[in-house]
Scaffold this active site. Sequence first.
Site, PDB file in Angstrom:
ATOM      1  N   ARG A  97       0.832  -1.213   0.000  1.00  0.00           N
ATOM      2  CA  ARG A  97       0.000   0.000   0.000  1.00  0.00           C
ATOM      3  C   ARG A  97       0.864   1.261   0.000  1.00  0.00           C
ATOM      4  O   ARG A  97       0.467   2.303   0.522  1.00  0.00           O
ATOM      5  CB  ARG A  97      -0.941   0.011   1.199  1.00  0.00           C
ATOM      6  CG  ARG A  97      -0.252  -0.068   2.558  1.00  0.00           C
ATOM      7  CD  ARG A  97      -1.253   0.143   3.670  1.00  0.00           C
ATOM      8  NE  ARG A  97      -0.613   0.098   4.984  1.00  0.00           N
ATOM      9  CZ  ARG A  97      -1.184   0.532   6.093  1.00  0.00           C
ATOM     10  NH1 ARG A  97      -2.385   1.065   6.046  1.00  0.00           N
ATOM     11  NH2 ARG A  97      -0.565   0.440   7.254  1.00  0.00           N
ATOM     12  N   LYS A 117       2.241   6.484   1.574  1.00  0.00           N
ATOM     13  CA  LYS A 117       1.741   5.300   2.272  1.00  0.00           C
ATOM     14  C   LYS A 117       0.218   5.377   2.325  1.00  0.00           C
ATOM     15  O   LYS A 117      -0.339   6.343   2.847  1.00  0.00           O
ATOM     16  CB  LYS A 117       2.334   5.250   3.680  1.00  0.00           C
ATOM     17  CG  LYS A 117       2.003   3.987   4.458  1.00  0.00           C
ATOM     18  CD  LYS A 117       2.764   3.981   5.775  1.00  0.00           C
ATOM     19  CE  LYS A 117       2.457   2.741   6.593  1.00  0.00           C
ATOM     20  NZ  LYS A 117       3.208   2.733   7.872  1.00  0.00           N
ATOM     21  N   ASP A 129      -6.523  -3.649   0.273  1.00  0.00           N
ATOM     22  CA  ASP A 129      -7.092  -2.562  -0.541  1.00  0.00           C
ATOM     23  C   ASP A 129      -6.090  -1.469  -0.871  1.00  0.00           C
ATOM     24  O   ASP A 129      -6.386  -0.544  -1.632  1.00  0.00           O
ATOM     25  CB  ASP A 129      -8.328  -1.965   0.131  1.00  0.00           C
ATOM     26  CG  ASP A 129      -8.035  -1.339   1.494  1.00  0.00           C
ATOM     27  OD1 ASP A 129      -6.841  -1.193   1.853  1.00  0.00           O
ATOM     28  OD2 ASP A 129      -8.998  -0.999   2.209  1.00  0.00           O
ATOM     29  N   GLY A 130      -4.886  -1.561  -0.294  1.00  0.00           N
ATOM     30  CA  GLY A 130      -3.850  -0.576  -0.603  1.00  0.00           C
ATOM     31  C   GLY A 130      -4.053   0.774   0.044  1.00  0.00           C
ATOM     32  O   GLY A 130      -3.299   1.715  -0.220  1.00  0.00           O
ATOM     33  N   ARG A 180       5.892   9.688   3.650  1.00  0.00           N
ATOM     34  CA  ARG A 180       6.988   9.272   4.525  1.00  0.00           C
ATOM     35  C   ARG A 180       8.322   9.610   3.871  1.00  0.00           C
ATOM     36  O   ARG A 180       8.511   9.441   2.666  1.00  0.00           O
ATOM     37  CB  ARG A 180       6.903   7.771   4.818  1.00  0.00           C
ATOM     38  CG  ARG A 180       8.010   7.281   5.725  1.00  0.00           C
ATOM     39  CD  ARG A 180       7.667   5.975   6.420  1.00  0.00           C
ATOM     40  NE  ARG A 180       7.576   4.843   5.510  1.00  0.00           N
ATOM     41  CZ  ARG A 180       7.176   3.624   5.898  1.00  0.00           C
ATOM     42  NH1 ARG A 180       6.809   3.406   7.159  1.00  0.00           N
ATOM     43  NH2 ARG A 180       7.120   2.639   5.021  1.00  0.00           N
ATOM     44  N   ARG A 187      15.490  -2.679   3.175  1.00  0.00           N
ATOM     45  CA  ARG A 187      15.264  -3.412   4.416  1.00  0.00           C
ATOM     46  C   ARG A 187      16.059  -4.720   4.410  1.00  0.00           C
ATOM     47  O   ARG A 187      16.532  -5.161   3.358  1.00  0.00           O
ATOM     48  CB  ARG A 187      13.768  -3.735   4.557  1.00  0.00           C
ATOM     49  CG  ARG A 187      12.840  -2.557   4.293  1.00  0.00           C
ATOM     50  CD  ARG A 187      11.468  -3.027   3.818  1.00  0.00           C
ATOM     51  NE  ARG A 187      10.640  -1.923   3.317  1.00  0.00           N
ATOM     52  CZ  ARG A 187       9.695  -1.303   4.013  1.00  0.00           C
ATOM     53  NH1 ARG A 187       9.445  -1.683   5.251  1.00  0.00           N
ATOM     54  NH2 ARG A 187       8.998  -0.324   3.484  1.00  0.00           N
ATOM     55  N   ASP A 256      11.068  -7.171   7.552  1.00  0.00           N
ATOM     56  CA  ASP A 256      10.736  -6.082   6.624  1.00  0.00           C
ATOM     57  C   ASP A 256      10.675  -4.743   7.333  1.00  0.00           C
ATOM     58  O   ASP A 256      10.586  -3.697   6.679  1.00  0.00           O
ATOM     59  CB  ASP A 256       9.419  -6.364   5.895  1.00  0.00           C
ATOM     60  CG  ASP A 256       8.252  -6.553   6.838  1.00  0.00           C
ATOM     61  OD1 ASP A 256       8.367  -7.398   7.746  1.00  0.00           O
ATOM     62  OD2 ASP A 256       7.225  -5.872   6.678  1.00  0.00           O
ATOM     63  N   ASN A 257      10.737  -4.758   8.655  1.00  0.00           N
ATOM     64  CA  ASN A 257      10.731  -3.517   9.425  1.00  0.00           C
ATOM     65  C   ASN A 257      12.080  -3.231  10.070  1.00  0.00           C
ATOM     66  O   ASN A 257      12.155  -2.526  11.080  1.00  0.00           O
ATOM     67  CB  ASN A 257       9.631  -3.557  10.490  1.00  0.00           C
ATOM     68  CG  ASN A 257       8.250  -3.564   9.872  1.00  0.00           C
ATOM     69  OD1 ASN A 257       8.045  -2.998   8.802  1.00  0.00           O
ATOM     70  ND2 ASN A 257       7.304  -4.215  10.524  1.00  0.00           N
TER      71      ASN A 257
END
EC number: 2.7.7.-
Length: 490
Positions: A97, A117, A129-130, A180, A187, A256-257
């Site tokens: 998203r 984002k 739904d993004g 952002r 990552r 991924d974070n």
Amino acid sequence: MQDIKIKSETGWKLDNTYADLPKTLFSKQNPTPVKAPKLVVLNQPLAESLGLKAEFLHDSDNVAIFAGNKIEEGSLPIAQAYAGHQFGYFNMLGDGRAILLGEQITPSGEKIDIQLKGSGRTPYSRGGDGRAALGPMLREYIISEAMQGLEIPTTRSLAVVTTGEPVIRENVLSGAILTRVASSHIRVATFQYAAKWGTIEELKALADYTIKRHFSDIDNLENPYIFLLQEVIKRQASLISKWQLVGFIHGVMNTDNMAISGETIDYGPCAFMDTYDLETVFSSIDREGRYSYGNQPPIAEWNLARFAETLLPLLHNNHEKSVEIAQNELSKFADLYHDNWLRGMISKLGIFNKESQDEALIENLLSIMYKYKADYTNTFSALTLDKYSDMELFKSKEFDKWHELWNARLNRQKESKESSNMLMKNSNPYVIPRNYRVEEALAAAEEGDYTVMNKLLHVLCNPYAYSDNQSEYEKLPQKSCGSYRTYCGT
């Protein structure tokens, strides 16, 4: 690289060097336009640091950029591919998203990612739904800017727009898009994706790009990939120690974070600890406490091991030798983290130079804080101000005894009491984004009142000020936040 054009009235100067990487690492994807975009929050100081002229960012053309309704010159929108471990299980992921508009070239020549984002579906949406709701986007804005104030490496928030469209979660919510800003969005999971589904040449291209982007001072090293691993480990050891020192709980430390840059990224279910307890968890989906406050350092080390695995083909031609190199570098994390944490903790107590018994002094304090369910932030504020509230901790004989030992320790150092107190003020935030304060700000904003949020942000931008106008924000909630739960907002 394309010719960069500057839109003079606003200062946009966009490029997208990530799009020069192998096409397997991303998908070209424009944001999905929204019905009625409205700018509700703009970070003017950040905009100016990026070379943007804030006075023009409120106009319809720029609001359209923040909403994804217009593509600025130089932008090549993409969704980044990545794959990694979520709560220990490997999954295909990617920007489901989010859309990377490109890199803003700042007045100092830095390249800074600009990402939307909540900007619509991508090839990586996996049925989502993004979109994003207003509350979680404002929450990321508040917490990321609080982290900036706390001097903790972090992604930043430039703007939030509402979309004029509903988002369906458990309830119908107002849609929003966050802009952002990050040093990059590379990552650990980006490397995991390249290692799993790319060729060695594609993995090498990603590593070379990362080195050029974040570690450009590497020159003529025999193996720059060992240096890359070393530097990422160092940055994460420093970052996690800073989290622990202020009681920050990320809540979803999936691979991924974890950003290669060493910045805190993704503020979904994060929160700040009130009562000191190593087992503190706020995330509604972390039922086993995998990402609890006390588990953050070992989880970071686990994530770094996953990163090291991706680099094995680049560390040495011999696989066994590569494993040996990786294990040797990973073995340094625990000491690096502990040294950073201990240095920070003695500073919180006004101690300049470490002595052998300092760690016992710290652990003694933390153990009685836990016993008496003391507030983490306010305990250190009280020590700094030498003003002790009616907190049960301060009435105990254990604290009296500890306080005597601490005073004796301060008296042994050559630095003055004034210098010691200044060190404490610079090390102990007077205010943090208390969970109930954040919720108050979000509730008001969702009703169209942003004054509560703006007042909170004003205080959080300088948490070490110890000023009178901050005093109401250091108060604890009337009811315990032990049952407080956070949600990722997807």
